[in-house]
Motif scaffolding. Sequence first.
Motif, PDB file in Angstrom:
ATOM      1  N   ASN A  21       0.803  -1.182  -0.119  1.00 14.93           N
ATOM      2  CA  ASN A  21      -0.062  -0.034   0.117  1.00 14.93           C
ATOM      3  C   ASN A  21       0.715   1.025   0.179  1.00 14.93           C
ATOM      4  OD1 ASN A  21      -2.537   1.722   0.421  1.00 14.93           O
ATOM      5  ND2 ASN A  21      -3.333  -0.362   1.073  1.00 14.93           N
ATOM      6  N   ARG A  22       0.399   2.256   0.176  1.00 18.43           N
ATOM      7  CA  ARG A  22       1.147   3.677  -0.090  1.00 18.43           C
ATOM      8  C   ARG A  22       0.543   4.789   0.875  1.00 18.43           C
ATOM      9  NH1 ARG A  22      -0.616   6.203  -5.795  1.00 18.43           N
ATOM     10  NH2 ARG A  22      -2.760   5.989  -5.682  1.00 18.43           N
ATOM     11  N   TYR A  44       6.576   1.592  -3.782  1.00 16.58           N
ATOM     12  CA  TYR A  44       6.317   2.995  -4.662  1.00 16.58           C
ATOM     13  C   TYR A  44       6.587   2.539  -6.164  1.00 16.58           C
ATOM     14  CZ  TYR A  44      11.502   3.614  -5.200  1.00 16.58           C
ATOM     15  OH  TYR A  44      12.745   3.558  -5.649  1.00 16.58           O
ATOM     16  N   SER A  45       5.763   3.378  -6.466  1.00 17.82           N
ATOM     17  CA  SER A  45       5.697   3.591  -8.071  1.00 17.82           C
ATOM     18  C   SER A  45       6.862   4.667  -8.515  1.00 17.82           C
ATOM     19  CB  SER A  45       4.364   3.706  -8.540  1.00 17.82           C
ATOM     20  OG  SER A  45       3.770   5.009  -8.429  1.00 17.82           O
ATOM     21  N   TYR A  71       0.048  -0.334  -7.696  1.00 19.97           N
ATOM     22  CA  TYR A  71      -0.279  -0.917  -6.686  1.00 19.97           C
ATOM     23  C   TYR A  71      -1.028  -2.090  -6.577  1.00 19.97           C
ATOM     24  CZ  TYR A  71       2.476   2.953  -4.970  1.00 19.97           C
ATOM     25  OH  TYR A  71       3.527   3.864  -4.926  1.00 19.97           O
ATOM     26  N   LEU A  77       3.800  -7.481  -7.223  1.00 19.14           N
ATOM     27  CA  LEU A  77       3.994  -7.437  -5.871  1.00 19.14           C
ATOM     28  C   LEU A  77       4.307  -8.827  -5.077  1.00 19.14           C
ATOM     29  CD1 LEU A  77       0.698  -5.185  -4.884  1.00 19.14           C
ATOM     30  CD2 LEU A  77       3.005  -4.529  -5.246  1.00 19.14           C
TER      31      LEU A  77
END
Length: 135
Positions: A21-22, A44-45, A71, A77
């Motif tokens: 998640n972010r 992170y992107s 994400y 992931l």
Amino acid sequence: MSGPRSEESSFEERRDVFIANRGEVAIRIVRAARERGFATSAIYSQDDRDSLHTRSADRALLVPGRGAAAYLDSDALVESAIAAGCQLVHPGYGFLSESAAFARACEGAGLRWIGPAPETLELFGDKPRARELAA
């Protein structure tokens, strides 16, 4: 938590949490994991490389893609978590936290899923069936 368990490795030995998640959600997970003695890996992107959550975690891992789509790529992931040597996956809040497929993919790859069992996610994703069971 659900996930594969073996007699050779206990939960206490598994110490690196991959945070799928972010933003604020990731920051809260970092804080909670640290309080419990876990190392943290935030993702992170490219667009989020300077976000606060990347500096809050013990390490930041670049995932492929841009924007929100980066994400939500379950396969990427899981691959990132394995490549980074993480043992646990915390999906955070939102889509992935409700995804039985993502939970199964994590468990199938030998990662420990922090959240409801995939069967529970499937069951409560079916709203009419969930209401029936709750009654």
